[in-house]
Every structure is written in structure tokens, then in C-alpha cells.
Design a protein around this motif. Structure first.
Motif, mmCIF file in Angstrom:
data_model
loop_
_atom_site.group_PDB
_atom_site.id
_atom_site.type_symbol
_atom_site.label_atom_id
_atom_site.label_comp_id
_atom_site.label_asym_id
_atom_site.label_seq_id
_atom_site.Cartn_x
_atom_site.Cartn_y
_atom_site.Cartn_z
ATOM 1 N N ILE A 67 0.957 -1.140 -0.144
ATOM 2 C CA ILE A 67 -0.114 -0.069 0.031
ATOM 3 C C ILE A 67 0.860 1.430 0.178
ATOM 4 N N CYS A 68 0.256 2.380 -0.709
ATOM 5 C CA CYS A 68 1.305 3.498 -0.776
ATOM 6 C C CYS A 68 0.273 4.771 -1.279
ATOM 7 N N GLU A 69 0.649 5.959 -1.161
ATOM 8 C CA GLU A 69 0.507 7.042 -1.833
ATOM 9 C C GLU A 69 1.443 7.704 -2.570
ATOM 10 N N GLN A 70 1.943 8.975 -1.924
ATOM 11 C CA GLN A 70 2.904 9.520 -2.995
ATOM 12 C C GLN A 70 4.342 9.101 -2.600
ATOM 13 N N ALA A 111 1.429 10.069 4.038
ATOM 14 C CA ALA A 111 0.496 9.001 4.923
ATOM 15 C C ALA A 111 -0.471 9.831 5.354
ATOM 16 N N ARG A 112 -1.470 10.304 4.412
ATOM 17 C CA ARG A 112 -2.412 11.235 4.787
ATOM 18 C C ARG A 112 -3.705 10.983 3.869
ATOM 19 N N ASP A 113 -3.747 10.139 2.950
ATOM 20 C CA ASP A 113 -4.757 10.196 1.807
ATOM 21 C C ASP A 113 -5.377 8.710 2.044
ATOM 22 N N ASN A 114 -6.120 8.520 1.077
ATOM 23 C CA ASN A 114 -6.725 7.113 1.087
ATOM 24 C C ASN A 114 -5.963 5.801 1.347
ATOM 25 N N GLY A 115 -4.718 5.827 0.939
ATOM 26 C CA GLY A 115 -3.808 4.978 1.186
ATOM 27 C C GLY A 115 -3.515 4.709 2.667
ATOM 28 N N TYR A 116 -3.361 5.847 3.468
ATOM 29 C CA TYR A 116 -2.923 5.778 4.728
ATOM 30 C C TYR A 116 -4.405 5.270 5.601
ATOM 31 N N VAL A 131 -2.127 -1.453 -3.635
ATOM 32 C CA VAL A 131 -3.039 -0.678 -3.204
ATOM 33 C C VAL A 131 -2.505 0.691 -3.429
ATOM 34 N N SER A 132 -3.004 1.694 -4.136
ATOM 35 C CA SER A 132 -2.629 3.015 -3.930
ATOM 36 C C SER A 132 -3.690 4.145 -4.344
ATOM 37 N N SER A 133 -3.260 5.320 -3.693
ATOM 38 C CA SER A 133 -4.044 6.562 -4.021
ATOM 39 C C SER A 133 -3.849 7.093 -5.256
ATOM 40 N N MET A 134 -2.614 6.775 -5.822
ATOM 41 C CA MET A 134 -2.081 7.403 -6.959
ATOM 42 C C MET A 134 -1.992 6.280 -8.153
ATOM 43 N N LYS A 135 -2.286 6.701 -9.400
ATOM 44 C CA LYS A 135 -1.705 5.949 -10.469
ATOM 45 C C LYS A 135 -0.385 5.529 -10.552
ATOM 46 N N GLN A 136 0.546 6.444 -9.839
ATOM 47 C CA GLN A 136 1.937 6.102 -9.714
ATOM 48 C C GLN A 136 2.377 5.307 -8.656
ATOM 49 N N GLY A 137 1.639 4.538 -8.261
ATOM 50 C CA GLY A 137 1.817 4.120 -6.941
ATOM 51 C C GLY A 137 2.734 2.703 -7.143
ATOM 52 N N LYS A 138 3.976 2.924 -7.374
ATOM 53 C CA LYS A 138 4.974 1.843 -7.619
ATOM 54 C C LYS A 138 6.350 2.500 -7.192
ATOM 55 N N ILE A 144 4.138 -7.434 -18.450
ATOM 56 C CA ILE A 144 4.549 -8.580 -17.895
ATOM 57 C C ILE A 144 4.752 -8.533 -16.287
ATOM 58 N N VAL A 145 4.253 -7.458 -15.617
ATOM 59 C CA VAL A 145 4.008 -7.456 -14.065
ATOM 60 C C VAL A 145 2.508 -6.948 -13.889
ATOM 61 N N ASN A 146 1.800 -7.837 -13.242
ATOM 62 C CA ASN A 146 0.356 -7.603 -13.162
ATOM 63 C C ASN A 146 -0.164 -8.134 -11.771
ATOM 64 N N PRO A 147 0.247 -7.293 -10.865
ATOM 65 C CA PRO A 147 -0.457 -7.530 -9.390
ATOM 66 C C PRO A 147 -1.868 -7.008 -9.745
ATOM 67 N N CYS A 148 -2.870 -7.635 -8.660
ATOM 68 C CA CYS A 148 -4.122 -6.819 -8.610
ATOM 69 C C CYS A 148 -3.785 -5.408 -8.062
ATOM 70 N N PHE A 149 -4.122 -4.299 -9.061
ATOM 71 C CA PHE A 149 -3.932 -3.089 -8.492
ATOM 72 C C PHE A 149 -5.173 -2.475 -8.010
ATOM 73 N N VAL A 150 -5.409 -2.153 -6.900
ATOM 74 C CA VAL A 150 -6.525 -1.474 -6.441
ATOM 75 C C VAL A 150 -6.207 0.205 -6.399
ATOM 76 N N PHE A 151 -6.874 0.816 -7.407
ATOM 77 C CA PHE A 151 -6.822 2.291 -7.356
ATOM 78 C C PHE A 151 -7.775 2.887 -6.591
ATOM 79 N N LEU A 152 -7.180 3.346 -5.311
ATOM 80 C CA LEU A 152 -8.161 4.199 -4.444
ATOM 81 C C LEU A 152 -8.387 5.636 -4.714
ATOM 82 N N GLN A 153 -7.784 6.130 -5.498
ATOM 83 C CA GLN A 153 -8.160 7.558 -5.974
ATOM 84 C C GLN A 153 -7.364 8.323 -4.899
ATOM 85 N N HIS A 154 -7.407 9.571 -5.547
ATOM 86 C CA HIS A 154 -6.991 10.666 -4.814
ATOM 87 C C HIS A 154 -8.019 11.662 -4.347
#
Length: 401
Positions: A43-46, A50-55, A109-116, A131-141
Motif C-alpha cells: 500500500i502507498c500514496e505519493q 501518509a495522509r490520503d486514502n492509502g493511509y 493498493v495506491s491512491s495514486m496511479k503512480q503507486g510503484k 509482464i507485471v500484473n499484481p491486482c492493482f486497487v486504485f483508491l483514487q486521490h
């Protein structure tokens, strides 16, 4: 919108090469970790926040589902590191270990599209090469109001696209090109912290959103050039307007002005000589707390107005650059501010100050905005994270079949 492979490959700059080598080094350790920890949620954000949907979602997992193997990616030098580390395990953003976790995780899981670990390399691996396909849950910002081509199916690899309002869900589902079941209306994770909040009615939050056409130039703009922009002229004029200061004094209020994170390069150009108006840099502002605590808001097009409306608190839109914003930032989506907005739409400073006078005085015309809020948010409670978790678990079940 369909760019060639080579055009997209240009996104990978020289500074990303080091991260690419970390990716290569991580492949074998990740294969081992995947067998040892097959249910890892990353899980991450920017990366520094640690203040947004990820947190909020990580907080929910650690408190309500501690058996879930969840790790939060954040820079250890972040001022918010201890807040998230006190909840559970973390990994250094962009490190080799982060790459290993990213390649091994069952759910990203990320609140940002760039959650990598690295946004450009992640885009190359997930979207371009597949070639990399984890289940990506986009929480949105934030709630989507406008058409955002960068979030369309052809540019993303989302397994679950979380929406926070019913009209937004209908729009994304019908417009962005995702398969049935990917777009899901659960409410945003951070909304759990907004429900039932008692506001400080004396606090006015002034929060302009960013401008893509200014952000791209960043430090390349000279002070003289920036001070000629409509953005600078409008907001600096409002901060210096004695009528705003007089209004705040008349109704016993104070204001906080804070730019969007993407406008940090321009923070030094804004100041206030009034004791009632405080200019706060993004890094020093706890936007979540300010949103929860403030009694009134002034914004332009920012999606934080959606959070404010969720709490049914009065706001005003200051849209002095409508044509320029639509031409250079985002095209119009389903949300019409005059028809759907949650407060008066003002295109000039005089109109804004008149609207604020009515709001501060408790003008009853706000009843129409309350009706709009009820129509927009058909779900308003503190169970948003639970619905997101249930949707993610259901997604994993379907993928196992």
C-alpha cells in the motif's frame, strides 16, 4: 490517445535507469518471497505521504484485519513516517526491497496511479509490456469530476477502480473503457474520517487546485513570468484584499491558505499581511485535519470540495480562469459547477466576497446545495474502507476461479 510504444518509452528518463537495475535485481528474490508470502498487500500514496486514502485503508487493515499481510511503502525521511510505522510494517519507497515487494505482492493498493517503486518503469512493465500484473486497487486521490484521459483503460492496469460518489461511478464506468466489475462505488477510504465531524465554524480554508500548464514549467518560470499569470494575480489579490480581512473580522473568522502539492514551486510568491489569514506550505499543512476542522471553504476546481461537501459544510468556488483551465488542464466531464456544484460559482473577486458575506451570515439558499449533496452521495457513513476491502476480496476470489 494511442501513442506508439516508442513514444511512451520516452517516459523512461536517464534518472530511471538506476531503478530499472533495481527491478532486475529484484526478480529472483521476489519469486522466492512470492512463495513465502503469497498474500502480500502493498500500500502507498505519493511515497512521502501518509495522509490520503492509502493511509486510511492501511489503518483499517491493521486495526480490523491484522491477519492480512500488509506493508506500507513510504520514505523513512518523511515527517509522516512514524504515523504509519506505528500501525504496521513499512518498506523504504523506491528501494530494492520495495521492488521485491512490488513484484511479489498479491495486491498493490495506491491512491495514486503512480503507486510503484518507480512510476515510469512501473508503467512500462504493467501497461506497455504487461509482464507485471499484481491486482492493482486504485483508491483514487479525489472524486473525479472531469474527463481524465490518463486514467482511461488504455493507459492503466487497474484491477479495481474505486469511486466515491454515484454520478462519478456512472461516468467512469461508461466513459473510461473498463470491463464490467472493475469500477466500483464504495466511497473513498478517507471518508471514514469525515463522517460525523463537528466543524470549527470560525475557520475558513482557502485551497486552490493546481494548473498542469504551470506545474510542467515549475522552476523554469521566472518570478516576473509567474506574477503575470491569472492564477497568481487572482489568489494574491484575494489574500491582499482588505474587504476579505474585514469580512473575517466582522464574523469572527480566520483563514488558512494552502496551495496544492503540485504548486509547491510557487509557494514563496504568496503571502498575507493580515493576522487573520495564514499562508501555510503544503508540507507543513495537515490537509486532512484542515478539511475535517474547517467550517467554510474557498476553492476553484479542487476535488477537496467533494470531501467538504461530504460533511455538508458551506463552500464557494472562485473560478476566474474557466476557459484557460479547460484548455490547459482538464476537459469538462459530467460535473457542471453551475448545475451540480455545492456552493456559489464566482468568476470575479467582487462576486466571491459577496457570496462569502451571505455564507458567513447563514444565508438559507444553501438548502439547494444540501439537496445536491444528498443526490451526489447516496452512501454517507464510516464504512468506506470495509466496502473497499470486501470489493478487493471479491475481486481476488473471481481471479482464482
Amino acid at each position: 490517445m494511442n501513442e506508439s510504444f516508442w513514444a511512451k518509452l520516452k517516459m523512461v528518463k536517464g534518472r530511471d535507469l538506476c531503478s530499472f537495475f533495481l527491478f532486475l535485481l529484484a526478480i529472483l528474490p521476489a519469486a522466492v518471497l512470492k512463495r513465502i508470502r503469497p498474500g502480500l498487500w502493498l500500500i502507498c500514496e505519493q511515497g512521502t505521504e501518509a495522509r490520503d486514502n492509502g493511509y486510511w485503508f492501511f489503518r483499517y487493515l491493521r486495526t480490523e484485519h491484522p491477519a492480512v499481510d500488509a506493508v506500507y511503502a513510504i520514505d523513512r525521511n518523511s515527517p509522516e513516517y512514524q504515523k504509519v510505522a506505528s500501525l504496521g510494517p513499512t518498506v523504504q519507497q523506491g528501494s530494492l526491497k520495495h521492488w521485491i515487494y512490488y513484484l511479489a505482492c498479491r495486491v498493490n493498493v495506491s491512491s495514486m496511479k503512480q503507486g510503484k517503486p518507480n512510476a515510469a518503469i512501473g508503467y512500462l512493465l504493467e501497461v506497455l509490456l504487461g509482464i507485471v500484473n499484481p491486482c492493482f486497487v486504485f483508491l483514487q486521490h479525489g472524486i473525479i469530476k472531469d474527463d481524465i484521459p490518463s486514467l482511461h483503460k488504455e493507459k492503466c492496469a487497474f484491477s479495481l477502480f474505486i469511486c466515491g460518489a454515484e454520478p462519478e461511478y456512472d461516468y467512469v464506468k461508461s466513459t473510461f473503457g473498463y470491463e464490467e466489475g472493475v469500477v466500483c462505488y464504495t466511497g473513498l477510504a478517507r471518508f471514514d474520517g469525515l463522517y460525523g465531524i463537528k466543524a470549527d465554524t470560525d475557520l475558513v480554508l482557502i485551497v486552490p487546485t493546481w494548473r498542469m500548464y504551470l506545474h510542467r514549467k515549475g522552476d523554469a518560470l521566472s518570478a516576473e513570468e509567474f506574477q503575470k499569470t491569472a492564477y497568481y494575480k487572482a489568489w494574491s489579490s484575494l489574500l491582499a484584499d482588505g474587504r476579505l480581512d474585514a469580512l473575517l473580522a466582522k464574523y469572527g473568522k480566520r483563514a488558512v491558505f494552502c496551495l496544492h502539492r503540485n504548486m509547491e514551486a510557487f509557494e514563496g510568491y504568496f503571502a498575507s499581511s493580515s493576522e487573520r489569514i495564514r499562508v501555510v506550505p503544503w508540507q507543513q499543512a495537515d490537509i486532512g485535519s484542515l478539511l475535517r476542522n474547517a467550517g467554510h471553504m474557498i476553492t476553484d476546481y479542487s476535488s477537496v470540495a467533494m470531501d467538504f461537501a461530504y460533511m455538508k459544510k458551506p463552500l464557494a468556488y472562485y473560478q476566474f480562469d474557466q476557459e484557460e483551465f479547460r484548455a490547459g488542464h482538464l476537459p469538462t466531464g459530467y460535473f457542471d459547477y453551475q448545475r451540480d456544484g455545492f456552493g456559489p460559482v464566482c468568476t470575479g473577486e467582487d462576486a466571491l466576497l459577496q457570496a462569502l458575506e451571505k455564507i458567513f451570515a447563514g444565508d438559507t439558499s444553501g438548502e439547494e446545495y444540501l439537496r445536491r449533496i444528498d443526490s451526489f452521495y447516496t452512501i454517507r457513513d464510516d464504512q468506506n474502507c470495509r466496502r473497499i476491502y470486501d470489493a478487493a476480496c471479491e475481486m481476488l476470489k473471481k481471479q482464482r476461479r
